[in-house]
Design an enzyme around this catalytic site. Structure first.
Site, PDB file in Angstrom:
ATOM      1  N   SER A 209       0.851  -1.197   0.000  1.00 13.20           N
ATOM      2  CA  SER A 209       0.000   0.000   0.000  1.00 13.20           C
ATOM      3  C   SER A 209       0.883   1.242   0.000  1.00 13.20           C
ATOM      4  O   SER A 209       2.068   1.154  -0.328  1.00 13.20           O
ATOM      5  CB  SER A 209      -0.933  -0.031   1.211  1.00 13.20           C
ATOM      6  OG  SER A 209      -1.936   0.940   1.080  1.00 13.20           O
ATOM      7  N   ASN A 210       0.337   2.372   0.359  1.00 10.90           N
ATOM      8  CA  ASN A 210       1.139   3.604   0.419  1.00 10.90           C
ATOM      9  C   ASN A 210       0.622   4.501   1.537  1.00 10.90           C
ATOM     10  O   ASN A 210      -0.336   4.150   2.224  1.00 10.90           O
ATOM     11  CB  ASN A 210       1.112   4.318  -0.939  1.00 10.90           C
ATOM     12  CG  ASN A 210      -0.310   4.633  -1.375  1.00 10.90           C
ATOM     13  OD1 ASN A 210      -1.008   5.381  -0.706  1.00 10.90           O
ATOM     14  ND2 ASN A 210      -0.756   4.020  -2.467  1.00 10.90           N
TER      15      ASN A 210
END
Ligand code: CTP
Length: 405
Positions: A209-210
């Site tokens: 993810s980020n």
């Protein structure tokens, strides 16, 4: 705009700027408002109730626990029927109480009972405004829909100079007017907003993810709803509460997001892709938890570019994309705008502290397909959201003018 027929509550708390509330009250009544003043116990140390009583023509509210007073019962009715509550000056103390729902006097009880919009006008001394506790309370209140004005900068009562001064009365009245008559310039528009990160599974417990928090996208959804739009918010996992009034579509992966966007695209008149879509997903996520402390190679494959696909489908909606860049922001953003074939690109420099990813503020560059560029100064994401929406409306009006009838 006159304030004739407006029923207001003016809460005054114990700041040295309390005397300035007298000037504010005088201006509000001059403009035709009916004002009930509520003084906190500490405010009474700075200013006399008689002044407010005389200028408002009404008794001053203050003691919730006075057995002789009927105020305690009336406060709910008053809070329910008023058009706005203005707390000016608002001390760090009242901001903290309001943020945490503490109701230990008349004003704070009234703030909980009020259904009308609330305007807080902070004034404080000695760098208190910059204290992380105060900043966090302001964020909480703003997220809840309370308008908290920025104090002015200049000489403070202590002799120091800084941010904390009570704003000009005209600026407070202007903010109150905006609160009482919100602009409905997006009525009839249907916004499709994407927000937050996507999560691409590696195995049942891990994902790629980020750092996106979703704040910018949620801010856009809130601003658009307030301005009269219908809003569909397609969001990856975030810690935020979906804004009431939006159609909320929670998603996990980029592929889920793509499907949801394409499903809702036809109805949209404006598409804003604020989501930070993960560029890659694992080619094959493991169906069981990956074990062992050994080197592991993940094979990744690119995710579909949702934004480019939306533009390529020839949608009639106005399409806005976001770009997270760490260097040469303007050049990369211009190239991204052109390669994706969209109408407007909002670019931010995510290498800078305090703005962009997972921050409260943003500082962005707006690039449009007609060659225009506009730089917005650093401001809270809610204000950036309003500026982006106004820019979209301005550009769209320009296109309409250029189209022959
Ligand atoms: N975007 C998208 N689908 C993707 C990747 C990005 O719809 N698979 C959208 C984002 O929502 C954003 C815009 O494209 O509005 C730009 O995102 P960004 O991550 O900055 O750009 P990328 O296209 O991923 O390019 P790069 O990572 O090479 O900078």
């Amino acid at each position: 705009m006159s304030l004739e027929g407006r029923e207001l509550i003016l809460g005054v708390t114990g700041s040295i700027a309390a005397y300035k509330a007298v000037y504010l009250l005088r201006e509000l009544t001059r403009l035709g408002a009916s004002v009930s003043v509520c003084l906190s116990e500490h405010a009474r140390e700075f200013v006399g109730a008689l002044t407010f009583r005389t200028l408002s023509g009404r008794p001053v509210l203050s003691n919730l626990f006075d057995p002789q007073s009927t105020d305690a019962v009336e406060h709910v009715a008053l809070a329910e029927r008023c058009h706005a509550v203005v707390v000016a000056p608002a001390t760090a103390n009242v901001l903290a109480k309001a943020a945490h729902g503490i109701a230990d006097d008349f004003l704070t009880t009234l703030l909980l009972a009020a259904r009308a919009p609330v305007l807080m006008v902070p004034a404080m001394d000695g760098g208190m405004w910059d204290h992380p506790a105060v900043a966090a309370n302001v964020v909480t209140l703003r997220r809840r829909g309370v308008t908290v004005l920025e104090p002015d900068t200049g000489a403070l009562a202590s002799g120091q100079s800084g941010k904390g001064r009570f704003p000009e009365v005209d600026d407070i009245v202007e903010a109150l007017r905006r609160l009482l008559a919100p602009v409905r310039d997006l009525a009839g528009d249907r916004l499709l907003v994407t927000a937050g990160p996507t999560r691409e599974p590696i195995d049942p417990v891990r994902y790629i993810s980020n750092r996106s928090s979703g704040k910018m996208g949620y801010g856009l959804a809130v601003a658009a709803l307030r301005r009269g739009a219908e809003v569909t918010l397609i969001s990856g996992p975030t810690a935020l509460t979906p804004p009431p009034g939006a159609v909320f579509v929670p998603v996990q992966t980029a592929e889920d997001m793509r499907e949801a966007v394409l499903q809702h695209l036809d109805r949209a008149t404006i598409v804003v892709k604020a989501a930070a879509v993960a560029d890659y997903r694992t080619k094959q996520a493991s169906s069981v938890k990956i074990k062992g402390k050994r080197d592991l190679t993940l094979e990744l494959t690119p995710n579909p570019d949702i934004l480019a696909e939306v533009a390529a489908r020839g949608t009639t909606a106005f399409v806005v994309g976001f770009a997270a860049e760490t260097h040469d922001v303007a050049e990369h953003a211009r190239a991204k705008l052109e390669s994706k074939g969209i109408d407007l690109l909002v670019a931010n420099d995510v290498s800078q502290q305090g703005i962009g990813f997972d921050a409260e503020d943003n500082e962005v560059l707006l690039l449009d397909r007609w060659g225009g560029t506009r730089e917005l100064p650093r401001m809270p994401k809610a204000a950036v959201a309003d500026a982006i929406l106004s820019h979209v409306l301005g550009l769209r009006a320009g296109i309409t003018r250029k189209t022959p009838a």
